[in-house]
Design an enzyme around this catalytic site. Sequence first.
Site, PDB file in Angstrom:
ATOM      1  N   HIS A  60       0.875  -1.163   0.000  1.00  0.00           N
ATOM      2  CA  HIS A  60       0.000   0.000   0.000  1.00  0.00           C
ATOM      3  C   HIS A  60       0.918   1.221   0.000  1.00  0.00           C
ATOM      4  O   HIS A  60       2.047   1.152   0.515  1.00  0.00           O
ATOM      5  CB  HIS A  60      -0.915   0.000   1.228  1.00  0.00           C
ATOM      6  CG  HIS A  60      -1.980  -1.066   1.153  1.00  0.00           C
ATOM      7  ND1 HIS A  60      -2.163  -2.018   2.112  1.00  0.00           N
ATOM      8  CD2 HIS A  60      -2.900  -1.316   0.195  1.00  0.00           C
ATOM      9  CE1 HIS A  60      -3.163  -2.807   1.760  1.00  0.00           C
ATOM     10  NE2 HIS A  60      -3.622  -2.400   0.593  1.00  0.00           N
ATOM     11  N   ASP A  63       2.446   1.873   3.275  1.00  0.00           N
ATOM     12  CA  ASP A  63       3.395   0.856   3.778  1.00  0.00           C
ATOM     13  C   ASP A  63       4.800   1.283   3.374  1.00  0.00           C
ATOM     14  O   ASP A  63       5.758   1.131   4.138  1.00  0.00           O
ATOM     15  CB  ASP A  63       3.165  -0.523   3.125  1.00  0.00           C
ATOM     16  CG  ASP A  63       1.866  -1.192   3.544  1.00  0.00           C
ATOM     17  OD1 ASP A  63       1.483  -1.071   4.720  1.00  0.00           O
ATOM     18  OD2 ASP A  63       1.239  -1.841   2.682  1.00  0.00           O
ATOM     19  N   HIS A 224     -13.025 -12.714  -3.002  1.00  0.00           N
ATOM     20  CA  HIS A 224     -13.925 -11.680  -3.527  1.00  0.00           C
ATOM     21  C   HIS A 224     -14.874 -12.273  -4.566  1.00  0.00           C
ATOM     22  O   HIS A 224     -16.056 -11.921  -4.612  1.00  0.00           O
ATOM     23  CB  HIS A 224     -13.122 -10.537  -4.156  1.00  0.00           C
ATOM     24  CG  HIS A 224     -12.241  -9.798  -3.179  1.00  0.00           C
ATOM     25  ND1 HIS A 224     -11.423  -8.772  -3.552  1.00  0.00           N
ATOM     26  CD2 HIS A 224     -12.070  -9.941  -1.840  1.00  0.00           C
ATOM     27  CE1 HIS A 224     -10.770  -8.305  -2.494  1.00  0.00           C
ATOM     28  NE2 HIS A 224     -11.150  -9.014  -1.438  1.00  0.00           N
ATOM     29  N   ASP A 259     -15.447 -11.292   4.997  1.00  0.00           N
ATOM     30  CA  ASP A 259     -14.284 -11.580   4.144  1.00  0.00           C
ATOM     31  C   ASP A 259     -13.227 -12.295   4.993  1.00  0.00           C
ATOM     32  O   ASP A 259     -12.615 -11.698   5.876  1.00  0.00           O
ATOM     33  CB  ASP A 259     -13.754 -10.235   3.628  1.00  0.00           C
ATOM     34  CG  ASP A 259     -12.592 -10.391   2.677  1.00  0.00           C
ATOM     35  OD1 ASP A 259     -12.333 -11.502   2.211  1.00  0.00           O
ATOM     36  OD2 ASP A 259     -11.941  -9.362   2.399  1.00  0.00           O
ATOM     37  N   ASP A 294      -3.231 -13.335  -0.518  1.00  0.00           N
ATOM     38  CA  ASP A 294      -3.801 -12.337   0.402  1.00  0.00           C
ATOM     39  C   ASP A 294      -4.530 -13.104   1.506  1.00  0.00           C
ATOM     40  O   ASP A 294      -5.748 -13.271   1.468  1.00  0.00           O
ATOM     41  CB  ASP A 294      -4.755 -11.402  -0.369  1.00  0.00           C
ATOM     42  CG  ASP A 294      -5.039 -10.122   0.422  1.00  0.00           C
ATOM     43  OD1 ASP A 294      -4.545  -9.992   1.557  1.00  0.00           O
ATOM     44  OD2 ASP A 294      -5.770  -9.263  -0.096  1.00  0.00           O
TER      45      ASP A 294
END
Length: 357
Positions: A60, A63, A224, A259, A294
Amino acid sequence: MGAGHNLFPMATPTNYRFAFGPWNIHEGADPFGPTVRPTVAFAKKLSVYRELGFEGIEFHDDDAVPDVDKKNPGQIESECKQMKKTLDDLGLVCELTAPRLWEDPRGVDGGYTANDPKVRQWAIDRTKRCIDIGRNLGTKLMVLWLAREGTYIREAKNALDAHKWLLDAINAMLDYDKDVEIAIEPKPNEPMDHAYIPTIGHALAISARSKDPKRVGGLIESAHAILAGLDPSDEMAFALSANKLWSVHLNDQNGLKYDQDKSFGAANLRMAFNQVRVLELAGYAKTGRFVGLDVKAMRTQKAEVATKHLSNSRRLFLALVEKVRTFDKNLERQLIEARDYEQLELHILEHLMGVGR
Ligand code: XUL
Ligand code: MN
């Protein structure tokens, strides 16, 4: 960290490259409870990548450059230079960057689709900084996970305007940097009730309407797709058939609930097999693109073994590559010709279980 387990477990070499984001080593907080593990320092996180079998890092923007909003382009450039050197020294590469708009109070109701024009401008400006960070870290790939680009209640936004603003924002990014390649990471919900770009079909439709469609593709995350009620391998195939699958976030999801980001293959091994199968069919490894994982460690995991979700997911992926490659292709062809899918299914299940012929 307990990184010594499961090191490079597969005997057969494959040319897949693996990546994850520093957020995947985390303290275990959830909406119902605080952290349960101490924070792992950023430098310590970087130091375990290679041990775990990963060479790609997904950043990100903040980050890579903490408090990015408060920094000018010169400061950003010099911090990136330092970071790039750290990565080079560790043998790591930055796969992608992603603007983290959703943690900033200004992005509370979305960035590119916020009703407030000042917020929309902030979102675009911040994304330009993210593009700068990518350029300085040596990657063209920027991921847009459109976290709060949606609504909690339908009446809160004019969805027609919102889609137009989203397209305008993407065009502004393409204009800003002639090399940037944008991969949209679709997700149907969470944190919002409904998100505007819920599937790869939506992502590629907006790509086609952008001013440079060849620079707008997708990243598909298994969970997702499952949350959208779709099969991740078919979502991947749709993107692969258009040369638009520029990264993946493999993980798993046990049905329609929050999620989960479970370890790859943990909830549905056959679905995981099919994701690997489609990547193999497309020759994804040869493209040099990364397999991102992820995944989140379970909250119950003790600190010293809170990287197993990463090494286990990679291990499972490689085991499934082996399963795809060793499946009897003649038998497969015969059973498809005979349309005997019952028998084909049995062979697949037995192959996955390591029983039968
Ligand atoms: C959220 C998610 C993000 C993106 C990166 O569900 O998957 O971590 O992958 O911004
Ligand atoms: Mn993701």
